[in-house]
Design an enzyme around this catalytic site. Sequence first.
Site, PDB file in Angstrom:
ATOM      1  N   TYR B 142       0.767  -1.208   0.082  1.00  0.00           N
ATOM      2  CA  TYR B 142       0.048  -0.046   0.002  1.00  0.00           C
ATOM      3  C   TYR B 142       0.760   1.265   0.096  1.00  0.00           C
ATOM      4  O   TYR B 142       0.360   2.441  -0.224  1.00  0.00           O
ATOM      5  CB  TYR B 142      -0.904  -0.065   1.354  1.00  0.00           C
ATOM      6  CG  TYR B 142      -1.947  -1.270   1.317  1.00  0.00           C
ATOM      7  CD1 TYR B 142      -2.128  -1.947   0.139  1.00  0.00           C
ATOM      8  CD2 TYR B 142      -2.712  -1.319   2.290  1.00  0.00           C
ATOM      9  CE1 TYR B 142      -3.214  -2.792   0.196  1.00  0.00           C
ATOM     10  CE2 TYR B 142      -3.476  -2.478   2.276  1.00  0.00           C
ATOM     11  CZ  TYR B 142      -3.548  -3.418   1.065  1.00  0.00           C
ATOM     12  OH  TYR B 142      -4.569  -4.363   1.265  1.00  0.00           O
ATOM     13  N   LYS B 192       4.114 -15.584   2.578  1.00  0.00           N
ATOM     14  CA  LYS B 192       4.122 -16.278   1.573  1.00  0.00           C
ATOM     15  C   LYS B 192       5.796 -16.561   1.062  1.00  0.00           C
ATOM     16  O   LYS B 192       6.259 -16.397  -0.152  1.00  0.00           O
ATOM     17  CB  LYS B 192       3.573 -15.858   0.345  1.00  0.00           C
ATOM     18  CG  LYS B 192       3.256 -16.504  -0.962  1.00  0.00           C
ATOM     19  CD  LYS B 192       2.354 -17.527  -0.607  1.00  0.00           C
ATOM     20  CE  LYS B 192       2.080 -18.483  -1.969  1.00  0.00           C
ATOM     21  NZ  LYS B 192       1.393 -19.661  -1.801  1.00  0.00           N
ATOM     22  N   ASP B 248      -4.655  -7.022   5.973  1.00  0.00           N
ATOM     23  CA  ASP B 248      -5.895  -6.340   5.575  1.00  0.00           C
ATOM     24  C   ASP B 248      -7.048  -7.696   5.162  1.00  0.00           C
ATOM     25  O   ASP B 248      -7.998  -7.464   5.743  1.00  0.00           O
ATOM     26  CB  ASP B 248      -5.621  -5.640   4.625  1.00  0.00           C
ATOM     27  CG  ASP B 248      -6.906  -4.664   4.086  1.00  0.00           C
ATOM     28  OD1 ASP B 248      -7.669  -4.537   4.829  1.00  0.00           O
ATOM     29  OD2 ASP B 248      -6.762  -3.991   3.051  1.00  0.00           O
ATOM     30  N   ASP B 252     -10.047  -8.962   7.837  1.00  0.00           N
ATOM     31  CA  ASP B 252     -11.496  -8.770   7.728  1.00  0.00           C
ATOM     32  C   ASP B 252     -12.160 -10.331   7.642  1.00  0.00           C
ATOM     33  O   ASP B 252     -13.337 -10.320   7.856  1.00  0.00           O
ATOM     34  CB  ASP B 252     -11.825  -8.280   6.186  1.00  0.00           C
ATOM     35  CG  ASP B 252     -11.608  -6.777   6.520  1.00  0.00           C
ATOM     36  OD1 ASP B 252     -11.510  -6.322   7.558  1.00  0.00           O
ATOM     37  OD2 ASP B 252     -11.787  -6.041   5.514  1.00  0.00           O
TER      38      ASP B 252
HETATM   39 MG   LIG Z   1      -9.773  -4.223   5.233  1.00  0.00          MG
HETATM   40 MG   LIG Z   2      -2.480 -21.613  -2.716  1.00  0.00          MG
END
Ligand SMILES: [Mg+2]
Ligand SMILES: [Mg+2]
Lengths: 357, 357
Positions: B142, B192, B248, B252
């Site tokens: 971001y 990741k 983020d 959520d």
């Molecule tokens: Mg969010």
């Molecule tokens: Mg996967």
Amino acid sequence: MAYRIAVLPGDGIGTEVVPQAIRVLDKIAEKYGHQFEYKQGLIGGAAIDATGHPLPEETLGLCYNSDAVLLGAIGGPKWDNLPTHLRPEVGALLPLRKELGLYANIRPCRMYSALADASTLKKEVLEGTDMVVIRELTGGMYFGPKGRETVDGVERAWDTMLYSTPEIERIVRLAFEAARKRTRKEVCSVDKANVLEASRLWRETAIRVAADYPDVTLTHMYVDNAAMQLVRNPRQFDVVVTENTFGDILTDQASMLSASLGMLPSASIGGNVALYEPAHGSAPDIAGQKKANPLATILSAAMMLEYSFNLVTEARAIEDAVEKVLSKGFRTGDIMEAGKILVNTEEMTDRVLEELA
Amino acid sequence: MAYRIAVLPGDGIGTEVVPQAIRVLDKIAEKYGHQFEYKQGLIGGAAIDATGHPLPEETLGLCYNSDAVLLGAIGGPKWDNLPTHLRPEVGALLPLRKELGLYANIRPCRMYSALADASTLKKEVLEGTDMVVIRELTGGMYFGPKGRETVDGVERAWDTMLYSTPEIERIVRLAFEAARKRTRKEVCSVDKANVLEASRLWRETAIRVAADYPDVTLTHMYVDNAAMQLVRNPRQFDVVVTENTFGDILTDQASMLSASLGMLPSASIGGNVALYEPAHGSAPDIAGQKKANPLATILSAAMMLEYSFNLVTEARAIEDAVEKVLSKGFRTGDIMEAGKILVNTEEMTDRVLEELA
Ligand SMILES: [Mg+2]
Ligand SMILES: [Mg+2]
């Protein structure tokens, strides 16, 4: 007609589930009078051990010269500490998809009513869920420029989410085409256009492409909201299309709607030769124990019959057989519930073959 | 003692829920003999309409000169098509966090037993869930370099997930500190690392920091698997720490465990002045209808009492009052179920005030 299938079992439970799918394909060949020619190739850790590289040239050549590729799963702790470019996922799966031009991963996510109780979500929330997630496979952060450097004594590392308009357009178009063939005809494009520049290009492109499909409804959703909505109300989705990383996350999350990754087939398409593989990984924790659920690979073989060979009747026969086996209460460990009959990998396939007899 | 609170209601339901939290704070002040001084500031769309900028200098100054900031929510369709730097989220929330040095977002996710049936997940899956997600807030995609360009007639856009070792270390350290104060003392670091360079630096750093916390157990999980595990078995998590974009998405998603975003408070900390805000957005679809659930903002005010003012008894009093109101069956629309009593925004607060009386 004879179909040439490249068979890449890979690692872990990949070597257990792929032979089961072949047993089912053999039964289909026998029953419907087809000929499937299998040629086996090395990939992943197995290929590293044998040749030093996770995607040998020979395997790639085999794939190019086949009508379709059936893959098991790759990777495992044994190969986790190799240099990046040799690791199974980075060194084999990603380049294989790239080499074959497979820019779209298709994952149907349909609720099997026999398994509705096995999910962690409430049955009434799941009921009627029938969606397809289409994930962009060859762009985004996994392939963009990346690196590591030390600036003024501080180390930093980066990856780049990079998309061009043509890359976005072809996958979005594929989603619209898929939606057009479905009842609801809805495409939900998932992005993070409120903060990401690549997402804004994605959204603009989706809106532009939508003009060619007046019969399909396009909506947009931010990825964080999509992750929430998949838990809140999965039925709202018909066709979902999104970029690579977001799709990686959302498809794995969506897989939980179906009780287990062990149930979920996938197809990767875009080039001349498509790739079919279960959504699950190599599962080193249960490998070699005959515990693996073969249904995801068997259903992937069914997708192969439908998408690559246009053998729709044969594909439906497999899907119906799977549905019946589940209705009769047979379960591998991953989808086991009280009152059901626990079977191992081969026994589950036996039951599917019985239904196909 | 007098505490100076910057109050930024923002847009949509932000302007409805913030006054409710103030009513609760006033009751606490009266009951426990504190003094809360509120100074209101403009932010988001409301600030754009009044001053042309979503984060006016005056608002930023007000925040710097306060002991804590209570924010409602910002944004709405009216401001969605402005240039990027003026849009509420990019132009106000992200820079506000950056300016105040708020590099960590803390979201507790505890199951209220009275609401267990309101979730889409099965009660037995949710039972006992008590986790905290700590999300890095000022780095990653971001904020990384981003742009758009046309190369050989092809348009492309990109965003960069960039992290330095110090940025990773401070947030991971905060997670270990948080885990240390909890019963289970477990940190699950989500990344990741199999494909992203920034994730590999993240993981290496987490492992290095872990050496300073021998009493805390560190595990690692890929983000796609984490999205799956949050649905499959949320109880497995104690403290989760992750980078900005992954956080983020996962926060959520995790919010759905608690039946509604309308229940979830959050704190953003790291600098001298911390920011407290509900996890939900400005919800333009229900704004102005007295339907908004004020509990997330009321619980955010409780977090403010605890984290910024060290008024733990007062914070617990609010949390207990909320629990009692829910047990008595009062519900706003977002958490409504058959057999419960539907109340509006103000009525819900009235019930909380009664419990605090
Ligand atoms: Mg969010
Ligand atoms: Mg996967």
